[in-house]
Design a protein around this motif. Structure first.
Motif: not given
Length: 464
Positions: A391-405
């Motif tokens: 709930d708090k950090h999903k935006s960080k997950w999306v940013e990481f996945y987009q950048r690193r994957k």
């Protein structure tokens, strides 16, 4: 190939003027002499004995099969599958009440013959005779008759450990259509998968084992490999019982891609090789949206891969073979050329699947994490250890996945060397294994997963 006939002459012992024989065979030889005093012989012929007229079937050596056949009057002969007409170990034998032998590569049959000339005519005629071999020479380890020189059938099963797979019905249908004859599937923490595997067409060709702690399972990089090793090694033994010659070890996010029949790949390997290593290519995702990546992704790379780079194996199911880590089986190895076959790896190609995979690793210690060889894995674990609240950090997950994957592969270097492979339904490229008492006209046995002649294999469907 040049058909051949060789003899196992069961003559009387030295006390009756005959040649020396191993102890214990004299009584059998005398008991099986025909009334005309002609001596009973077993004639080895190239080909198989068709379906029906079964007397017995079991796994045994050829010496044991000879004794059984000659001790039972109703047995007219026996048949077995293999590329060696005189194997030294155990093979699966079907004993028959008929001496009919049909042509078929990769099969040999032994029939009773009292004529002494190796050409009985009748049902067995039409198979040219060749070199003779005495029983004494056979057991003394003398040179054996030549095996068929043609490329023989090669059957294969597949073993995997699965937990929360995506598009698994598509994955199953694809490999069934390819010709995988049996699946040994160890299910962890996914009770909903059992219903699918219990329905046809899957129930007939899947052996399911499961872990009994659903909902409480914690996975990590090392214990997963230990469990895979135990499951695959148990599956090797089950393959031998079924007469399946090769076992693939791939995961539920990997697809076997063959450019030529599997039998030709096996035939090209050195004699005695027990491990075939298939180069792995990594799928290039293009979206963070949930899609069936097996159907959506058609581009793969060997450059700057984020996960393993050392291939996936198929092992010959002989007793000495064991899984030696996730990427190879023990024994002599052969690297399959990329032009012949590859394994397509869809590593973390679904955003939610990636989240679940690495959220499950948050208990990993710093020492353990440091020893993982893939930076992408280590950094993914660190992300969820620090930012583990969806709930708090999903935006960080999306940013990481987009950048690193996603963006990782979007370079000229990778795109220029990428391989385009449309993972549509493939023609059947793996031969079926033997089944007791059932054979086709070509000498190959029909697998439970193989469609009957004239019917289409199961087409992959887009099922999550």
């Amino acid at each position: 190939c040049t058909p051949f006939v060789c003899y196992w002459a069961l003559t009387a012992g030295p006390e009756r003027g005959g040649p020396h024989r191993p102890p214990g065979l004299a009584a059998i030889a005398l008991r099986m002499q025909v009334s005309s005093n002609a001596q009973q012989e077993l004639v080895i012929r190239s080909g198989f004995m068709p379906k029906g007229n079964d007397v017995h079937h079991a796994s045994m050596t050829l010496a044991e099969a000879r004794e059984y056949c000659l001790a039972h009057r109703e047995c007219k002969g026996f048949t077995f599958q293999g590329n060696d007409p005189a194997p030294t170990g155990k093979v699966y034998i079907w004993f028959k009440a008929t001496d009919k032998v049909a042509p078929g590569a990769g099969w040999y049959s032994c029939v009773k013959d009292a004529s002494g000339n190796g050409d009985r005519g009748g049902a067995s005629s039409g198979v040219a005779s060749g070199a003779k071999m005495s029983l004494t020479n056979m057991f003394a380890g003398q040179p054996k008759p030549p095996a068929d020189s043609v490329t023989r059938p090669a059957s294969a099963a597949l073993a995997l450990l699965t937990r929360k797979p995506l598009h698994f019905e598509w994955w199953l249908n694809y490999h069934m259509a390819l010709g995988i004859c049996h699946f040994f599937i160890h299910v962890e923490d996914t009770p909903e998968l059992l219903e699918l595997l219990g329905m046809e067409p899957y129930r007939s060709c899947v052996t399911v084992t499961q872990k009994g702690d659903a909902g409480h399972f914690k996975d990590n990089y090392w214990t997963l490999q230990d469990r895979q090793r135990a499951h695959v090694n148990a599956s090797l033994a089950k393959c031998r019982e079924r007469g399946v010659e090769w076992l693939f070890h791939v995961d539920d996010d990997e697809v076997i891609w063959l450019e030529k029949p599997f039998r030709d790949i096996v035939h090209a390997a050195p004699r005695g090789a027990t491990n075939l290593t298939f180069t792995n290519l990594e799928a290039i995702p293009t979206t963070i949206e949930a899609v069936n990546y097996f159907e959506h992704i058609h581009t793969f790379t060997k450059k700057r891969m984020l996960a393993y780079v050392n291939g996936k194996p198929a092992g010959r199911t002989v007793p000495s073979t064991k899984l030696d880590g996730p990427h190879r089986f023990s024994g002599p190895s052969h690297a399959v050329p990329m032009t012949d076959a590859v394994v397509l790896h869809y590593e973390s190609c679904d955003f939610n699947q990636w989240c679940g995979k690495f959220l499950n690793q948050v208990d990993c210690t710093p020492e353990r994490k440091a020893s993982i060889p893939f930076p992408y894995y280590r950094d993914s674990i660190s992300l969820f250890q620090e930012f583990g609240d969806r709930d708090k950090h999903k935006s960080k997950w999306v940013e990481f996945y987009q950048r690193r994957k996603i963006n990782h592969y979007n370079t000229a270097e990778i795109r220029s060397a990428a391989k385009h492979i449309p993972t549509l339904q493939r023609p059947r490229l793996i031969d079926p294994p033997p089944e007791p008492g059932q054979a086709g006209n070509d000498g190959q046995r029909t697998s439970c997963c193989a469609p009957l002649p004239g019917t289409a294999p199961h087409a992959p469907t887009s099922t999550r």
